[in-house]
Design a protein around this motif. Structure first.
Motif, PDB file in Angstrom:
ATOM      1  N   THR A 143       0.819  -1.058  -0.197  1.00  0.00           N
ATOM      2  CA  THR A 143      -0.119   0.036  -0.026  1.00  0.00           C
ATOM      3  C   THR A 143       1.005   1.203  -0.092  1.00  0.00           C
ATOM      4  O   THR A 143       2.149   1.247   0.317  1.00  0.00           O
ATOM      5  N   GLY A 144       0.043   2.436  -0.475  1.00  0.00           N
ATOM      6  CA  GLY A 144       0.940   3.678  -0.240  1.00  0.00           C
ATOM      7  C   GLY A 144       1.875   4.085  -1.299  1.00  0.00           C
ATOM      8  O   GLY A 144       2.830   4.732  -1.012  1.00  0.00           O
ATOM      9  N   LEU A 145       2.151   3.234  -2.334  1.00  0.00           N
ATOM     10  CA  LEU A 145       2.978   3.413  -3.353  1.00  0.00           C
ATOM     11  C   LEU A 145       2.889   4.830  -3.865  1.00  0.00           C
ATOM     12  O   LEU A 145       4.056   5.354  -4.471  1.00  0.00           O
ATOM     13  N   GLU A 146       1.947   5.476  -4.016  1.00  0.00           N
ATOM     14  CA  GLU A 146       1.628   6.860  -4.373  1.00  0.00           C
ATOM     15  C   GLU A 146       2.419   7.878  -3.531  1.00  0.00           C
ATOM     16  O   GLU A 146       2.685   8.868  -4.085  1.00  0.00           O
ATOM     17  N   ALA A 147       2.747   7.395  -2.360  1.00  0.00           N
ATOM     18  CA  ALA A 147       3.553   8.307  -1.731  1.00  0.00           C
ATOM     19  C   ALA A 147       5.284   8.322  -2.167  1.00  0.00           C
ATOM     20  O   ALA A 147       6.020   9.437  -1.521  1.00  0.00           O
ATOM     21  N   LEU A 148       5.450   7.282  -2.798  1.00  0.00           N
ATOM     22  CA  LEU A 148       6.830   7.527  -3.277  1.00  0.00           C
ATOM     23  C   LEU A 148       7.362   8.238  -4.392  1.00  0.00           C
ATOM     24  O   LEU A 148       6.528   8.375  -5.574  1.00  0.00           O
ATOM     25  N   PRO A 149       8.343   8.951  -4.530  1.00  0.00           N
ATOM     26  CA  PRO A 149       8.733   9.863  -5.610  1.00  0.00           C
ATOM     27  C   PRO A 149       9.188   8.636  -6.733  1.00  0.00           C
ATOM     28  O   PRO A 149       9.500   7.483  -6.482  1.00  0.00           O
ATOM     29  N   ALA A 150       9.344   9.003  -8.041  1.00  0.00           N
ATOM     30  CA  ALA A 150       9.675   8.201  -9.197  1.00  0.00           C
ATOM     31  C   ALA A 150      10.794   7.546  -9.060  1.00  0.00           C
ATOM     32  O   ALA A 150      11.195   6.501  -9.529  1.00  0.00           O
ATOM     33  N   THR A 151      11.840   8.433  -8.515  1.00  0.00           N
ATOM     34  CA  THR A 151      13.247   8.105  -8.471  1.00  0.00           C
ATOM     35  C   THR A 151      13.762   8.256  -6.957  1.00  0.00           C
ATOM     36  O   THR A 151      13.322   8.771  -6.321  1.00  0.00           O
ATOM     37  N   GLY A 152      14.898   7.429  -6.793  1.00  0.00           N
ATOM     38  CA  GLY A 152      15.826   7.922  -5.597  1.00  0.00           C
ATOM     39  C   GLY A 152      15.202   7.417  -4.345  1.00  0.00           C
ATOM     40  O   GLY A 152      15.220   7.760  -3.119  1.00  0.00           O
ATOM     41  N   VAL A 153      14.450   6.280  -4.584  1.00  0.00           N
ATOM     42  CA  VAL A 153      14.081   5.405  -3.294  1.00  0.00           C
ATOM     43  C   VAL A 153      14.855   4.096  -3.142  1.00  0.00           C
ATOM     44  O   VAL A 153      15.347   3.634  -4.054  1.00  0.00           O
ATOM     45  N   ARG A 154      15.036   3.797  -1.787  1.00  0.00           N
ATOM     46  CA  ARG A 154      15.436   2.617  -1.562  1.00  0.00           C
ATOM     47  C   ARG A 154      14.654   1.616  -0.587  1.00  0.00           C
ATOM     48  O   ARG A 154      13.889   2.312  -0.022  1.00  0.00           O
TER      49      ARG A 154
END
Length: 255
Positions: free
Chosen positions: A220-231
């Motif tokens: 859930t909550g994938l909409e909170a992630l930016p498109a890049t720069g995530v680990r």
């Protein structure tokens, strides 16, 4: 003109003409790009298009149509704005579950461990913790697609080696990955596959397990992630009676 639903991220749908200084031109129709704010001038959009495509020897750009769309970023290259600070997003939901490898990365009977809120079969082999945490993320957003299933072409633009590949479908039911996409993930050495889809059985799930790729469903909550720069961190909790996993994403300080 602007349309859309959703949070604070914006994209632009536009037609453009790029004229090269050494001759020739390029035209686009219905091209879409992430933009860093909620509006963009024609001049800035032309520059963004040139950076995104990596074009050289551009003499001029002309935007002939432009529509602003409020929707999550898809990860357009070289278009992101800097974000301040470090952010953590909880991605674990009541139906989150992990399917562990049965192929090259481990041996054993196929099975999956249930996520928070439920027990499940603890079959398969849980990878070492180091293989499940601090993974760079490839975020494949398929929101709005008539058939939100990632195939080889959907994955082709990305560097997959050593990455956690997150497929955001925007729906709970239905498949999220094709078997030929699984083959590409195995060929390129992806570390983990995850999705908001609840589908944890079927041909793709079996292919992932056989290829030695952990698979996490029901995020859930994938909409909170930016498109890049995530680990990504996918932390399994030990114990056969109530197997569970917690998944969260951390945005890099420098993103």
């Amino acid at each position: 003109m602007s349309t859309g639903t959703g949070g604070g991220q914006w994209r632009v749908d536009f037609d453009a003409e790029v004229v090269f200084s050494n001759g020739g031109a390029l035209q686009t129709q219905g091209f879409r790009l992430d933009i860093p704010g909620d509006d963009i001038t024609d001049g800035a959009l032309g520059e963004l298009l040139v950076r995104h495509l990596g074009l050289l020897m551009v003499g001029s750009t002309r935007i002939t149509r432009k529509e602003l769309l409020q929707e999550p970023h898809k990860g357009s290259r070289n278009t992101a704005a800097a974000a301040a600070g470090r952010r953590t997003a909880e991605l674990t939901g009541p139906a989150t579950r992990a399917g562990w490898p049965t192929g090259p990365a481990g041996t054993g009977d196929a099975g999956d461990a249930a996520g928070t809120g439920g027990a499940g079969d603890a079959g398969g082999v849980v990878p070492e913790l180091a293989a499940l945490v601090d993974l760079p993320v490839v975020l494949v957003r398929l929101l709005g697609s008539a058939h939100p299933v990632a195939d080889r072409l959907a994955l082709a633009p990305f560097t997959l080696t050593g990455h956690a590949v997150l497929v955001q479908t925007g729906r709970a039911g239905g498949p999220y990955l094709t078997e030929d996409a699984v083959a590409l993930l195995a060929e390129q050495g992806a570390a983990l596959v995850a999705t908001d889809s609840l589908e944890h059985t079927g041909p793709a799930a079996e292919a992932l397990a056989a290829a030695g790729l952990p698979a996490v469903t029901g995020l859930t909550g994938l909409e909170a992630l930016p498109a890049t720069g995530v680990r990504l961190h996918a932390v399994p909790f030990p114990g056969r009676d109530t197997p569970s996993i917690r998944v969260y994403g951390v945005t890099d300080d420098q993103h």
